[in-house]
Scaffold this motif. Structure first.
Motif, mmCIF file in Angstrom:
data_model
loop_
_atom_site.group_PDB
_atom_site.id
_atom_site.type_symbol
_atom_site.label_atom_id
_atom_site.label_comp_id
_atom_site.label_asym_id
_atom_site.label_seq_id
_atom_site.Cartn_x
_atom_site.Cartn_y
_atom_site.Cartn_z
ATOM 1 N N GLU A 104 0.824 -1.212 0.000
ATOM 2 C CA GLU A 104 0.000 0.000 0.000
ATOM 3 C C GLU A 104 0.855 1.258 0.000
ATOM 4 N N TYR B 48 -5.636 1.217 -4.264
ATOM 5 C CA TYR B 48 -4.767 0.495 -5.193
ATOM 6 C C TYR B 48 -3.393 0.248 -4.592
ATOM 7 N N TRP B 49 -2.890 -0.944 -4.789
ATOM 8 C CA TRP B 49 -1.560 -1.280 -4.315
ATOM 9 C C TRP B 49 -0.504 -0.680 -5.229
ATOM 10 N N THR C 39 3.090 -1.099 -7.030
ATOM 11 C CA THR C 39 3.653 -2.323 -7.600
ATOM 12 C C THR C 39 5.175 -2.395 -7.478
ATOM 13 N N MET D 141 -0.797 -10.087 -9.845
ATOM 14 C CA MET D 141 -1.388 -9.292 -8.761
ATOM 15 C C MET D 141 -2.742 -9.862 -8.334
ATOM 16 N N LYS E 266 -3.277 -10.858 -4.468
ATOM 17 C CA LYS E 266 -4.349 -10.231 -3.685
ATOM 18 C C LYS E 266 -5.378 -11.253 -3.218
ATOM 19 N N TYR F 123 -4.246 -12.518 0.063
ATOM 20 C CA TYR F 123 -4.381 -11.570 1.165
ATOM 21 C C TYR F 123 -5.831 -11.263 1.545
ATOM 22 N N ALA F 124 -6.783 -11.704 0.750
ATOM 23 C CA ALA F 124 -8.196 -11.408 1.030
ATOM 24 C C ALA F 124 -8.647 -11.968 2.381
ATOM 25 N N HIS G 49 -8.416 -4.759 -1.016
ATOM 26 C CA HIS G 49 -7.719 -5.832 -1.732
ATOM 27 C C HIS G 49 -7.804 -5.684 -3.239
ATOM 28 N N GLN G 50 -8.443 -4.628 -3.737
ATOM 29 C CA GLN G 50 -8.624 -4.516 -5.187
ATOM 30 C C GLN G 50 -7.378 -3.997 -5.855
#
Length: 196
Positions: free
Chosen positions: A123, A131-132, A134, A175, A179, A182-183, A195-196
């Motif tokens: 994050e 959004y994460w 990258t 990704m 993700k 990690y949900a 998580h999106q």
């Protein structure tokens, strides 16, 4: 890489014992381990939603006998705490001049003469984010090292190391898979984690 609290003899052993005792007292369970011979990798640190994540992450790292390094904004490396932050494994990052951050991080990983696990929160911030970033992915891909999916689930008081993930270069597909893993986890302030 510079010497840290994790590579300082005697202190390392004392703090590992203290970390194990504290985590047990607080009811935390630690799970997983690095695969044998996996000396260099990128650790995803997620969910990252609280200032408490750092001390807990450090204690879990002691418990799992890791040699982690982590990246932090340059402001926390100023006097009087800069030396301490570096000893805790910190690497200063100037966010205003981070265009070569991926290349520099990958190069540091490859050049290190000992075990290195580079912890990168996807994050990039404790604030709510949709959004994460990258960077963690491209650091691992560039250095040709795997990603180890580290997690911290506050409601279940469960932390540890999950699967090893090898980046394929197809970031969209990769990704989604990362993700999906990690949900199942919630951070301390889980409402801030998406998580999106």
């Amino acid at each position: 890489m510079h010497r840290t609290i994790f590579t300082t003899p005697v202190i390392n052993s004392l703090l590992r014992a203290g970390s194990l005792a504290f985590l047990k007292l607080k009811g935390w369970k630690i799970d997983g381990s690095l695969p044998p011979g996996q000396t260099k990798c990128v650790l995803i640190a997620a969910p990252h939603t609280s200032n408490w994540d750092l001390p807990y992450t450090l204690m879990v790292a002691f418990a799992l006998r890791l040699t982690p390094y982590w990246m932090g904004k340059s402001q926390i490396f100023r006097w009087p705490f800069g030396g301490l932050m570096r000893w805790l494994g910190g690497i200063s990052v100037n966010r205003e001049q981070s265009t070569n951050l991926v290349a520099a991080s990958a190069e540091a990983l490859l050049a290190a003469d000992g075990p290195v696990q580079l912890i990168v929160p996807p994050e990039g911030t404790r604030s709510k984010t949709r959004y994460w970033k990258t960077g963690f992915y491209w650091i691992a891909h560039t250095a040709q090292v795997p990603i180890v999916m580290a997690y911290m689930d506050y409601p279940r008081k469960l932390s540890g190391l999950g699967p090893v993930f090898k980046p394929s270069g197809d970031i969209d597909a990769d990704m989604l898979a990362i993700k999906a893993f990690y949900a199942q986890f919630k951070g301390k302030n889980w409402q801030q984690f998406d998580h999106q």
